[in-house]
Design an enzyme around this catalytic site. Structure first.
Site, mmCIF file in Angstrom:
data_model
loop_
_atom_site.group_PDB
_atom_site.id
_atom_site.type_symbol
_atom_site.label_atom_id
_atom_site.label_comp_id
_atom_site.label_asym_id
_atom_site.label_seq_id
_atom_site.Cartn_x
_atom_site.Cartn_y
_atom_site.Cartn_z
ATOM 1 N N GLY A 7 -0.841 -16.036 -1.377
ATOM 2 C CA GLY A 7 0.156 -16.642 -2.250
ATOM 3 C C GLY A 7 1.182 -15.611 -2.711
ATOM 4 O O GLY A 7 2.046 -15.908 -3.532
ATOM 5 N N ASP A 61 -6.900 -8.066 0.891
ATOM 6 C CA ASP A 61 -7.286 -7.885 -0.496
ATOM 7 C C ASP A 61 -6.956 -6.446 -0.869
ATOM 8 O O ASP A 61 -7.245 -5.513 -0.115
ATOM 9 C CB ASP A 61 -8.780 -8.170 -0.698
ATOM 10 C CG ASP A 61 -9.057 -8.555 -2.138
ATOM 11 O OD1 ASP A 61 -8.369 -9.446 -2.665
ATOM 12 O OD2 ASP A 61 -9.939 -7.944 -2.769
HETATM 13 P P1 ITT Z 1 -3.426 -13.118 -2.560
HETATM 14 O O1 ITT Z 1 -4.864 -12.921 -3.036
HETATM 15 O O2 ITT Z 1 -2.965 -14.539 -2.602
HETATM 16 O O3 ITT Z 1 -3.162 -12.456 -1.235
HETATM 17 P P2 ITT Z 1 -2.786 -11.499 -4.884
HETATM 18 O O4 ITT Z 1 -1.494 -10.977 -5.430
HETATM 19 O O5 ITT Z 1 -3.684 -12.258 -5.806
HETATM 20 O O6 ITT Z 1 -2.434 -12.356 -3.583
HETATM 21 P P3 ITT Z 1 -4.955 -9.592 -4.462
HETATM 22 O O7 ITT Z 1 -5.992 -10.608 -4.832
HETATM 23 O O8 ITT Z 1 -5.164 -8.742 -3.247
HETATM 24 O O9 ITT Z 1 -3.531 -10.272 -4.236
HETATM 25 O O10 ITT Z 1 -4.693 -8.693 -5.730
HETATM 26 C C1 ITT Z 1 -4.023 -7.503 -5.620
HETATM 27 C C2 ITT Z 1 -3.492 -7.060 -6.953
HETATM 28 O O11 ITT Z 1 -3.004 -5.730 -6.808
HETATM 29 C C3 ITT Z 1 -2.322 -7.890 -7.439
HETATM 30 O O12 ITT Z 1 -2.254 -7.803 -8.857
HETATM 31 C C4 ITT Z 1 -1.127 -7.168 -6.813
HETATM 32 O O13 ITT Z 1 0.065 -7.371 -7.545
HETATM 33 C C5 ITT Z 1 -1.599 -5.732 -6.893
HETATM 34 N N1 ITT Z 1 -1.076 -5.002 -5.721
HETATM 35 C C6 ITT Z 1 -1.583 -5.003 -4.474
HETATM 36 N N2 ITT Z 1 -0.802 -4.315 -3.643
HETATM 37 C C7 ITT Z 1 0.232 -3.885 -4.393
HETATM 38 C C8 ITT Z 1 1.376 -3.174 -4.086
HETATM 39 O O14 ITT Z 1 1.679 -2.793 -2.849
HETATM 40 N N3 ITT Z 1 2.217 -2.889 -5.080
HETATM 41 C C9 ITT Z 1 1.956 -3.295 -6.325
HETATM 42 N N4 ITT Z 1 0.907 -4.006 -6.699
HETATM 43 C C10 ITT Z 1 0.043 -4.308 -5.724
#
Ligand code: ITT
Length: 189
Positions: A7, A61
């Site tokens: 998402g 993730d």
């Molecule tokens: P999906 O699960 O739907 O893929 P999500 O944003 O919930 O999307 P995650 O469960 O993997 O993704 O959670 C990752 C968290 O870490 C989320 O708060 C992201 O904003 C943060 N995050 C991951 N990669 C990042 C990046 O490259 N830069 C900044 N924040 C990041």
């Protein structure tokens, strides 16, 4: 075509910039199981999504691990971003002597085949290939307008990820590195 089950539009932008494959964002609310292990969460999601769509899927993730906070928020990064917010993660880290942190990304890929040439395979029905990327940096007061999530408080080599162009962030980031490992494997299959 590769369906990226997420998402998060920011993740999709970065995957499109890094992969030559045709990446389609696919919204499917797979079960995000509770685990300390990002690979386990991603593998479970990819298997479930593949069983739903029957076409090649990728789930990612990721999380931010702050050393002085014993790895917090880690696997709970999305929940903490939504509840505390990134400013408070900075304020929790600010009084600590050590501001070191790492972003980690675990990509899980499933297409129903055995995937035996992948470097890491989680057995199961069907098997899931796992690709990992990691980047180390420093937690700082928020700076920059680009990127998403924790990018404004994560500094790498003097600039936050939010101060970089998307291609530049991809060259250094956890996700860029995981995507590169995935793309390299895809080319040799
Ligand atoms: P999906 O699960 O739907 O893929 P999500 O944003 O919930 O999307 P995650 O469960 O993997 O993704 O959670 C990752 C968290 O870490 C989320 O708060 C992201 O904003 C943060 N995050 C991951 N990669 C990042 C990046 O490259 N830069 C900044 N924040 C990041």
């Amino acid at each position: 075509m590769l369906r990226f089950v997420t998402g998060n539009d920011g993740k999709v932008r970065e995957a499109r910039a890094a992969l030559s494959a045709d990446v389609t964002q696919f919204s499917y609310d797979y079960t995000e199981i509770q685990s300390h292990d990002l690979g386990t969460i991603a593998a479970h999601g990819a298997r479930e999504a593949y069983q739903e769509v029957g076409e090649p899927v990728m789930v990612e993730d990721s999380g931010l691990f702050v050393d002085a906070l014993d790895g917090f928020p880690g696997p709970y990064s999305a929940y903490v971003e939504d509840t505390l917010g990134i400013d408070r993660v900075w304020h929790l880290t600010e009084p600590e002597e050590d501001h070191a942190a790492a972003f980690r990304s675990l990509i899980a890929y499933c297409d129903g085949s055995a995937l035996e040439t992948a470097p890491t395979v989680r057995d199961g029905d069907p098997p899931v290939a796992i690709f990992e990327g990691r980047v180390e940096g420093t937690i700082v007061a928020p700076r920059g307008e680009g990127g998403f999530g924790y990018d404004p408080i994560f500094e790498y080599d003097g600039r936050t990820f939010a101060e970089m162009e998307p291609d530049e962030k991809n060259a250094y980031s956890h996700r860029g590195r995981a995507l590169e490992a995935f793309a390299d494997w895809g080319e040799t299959r």
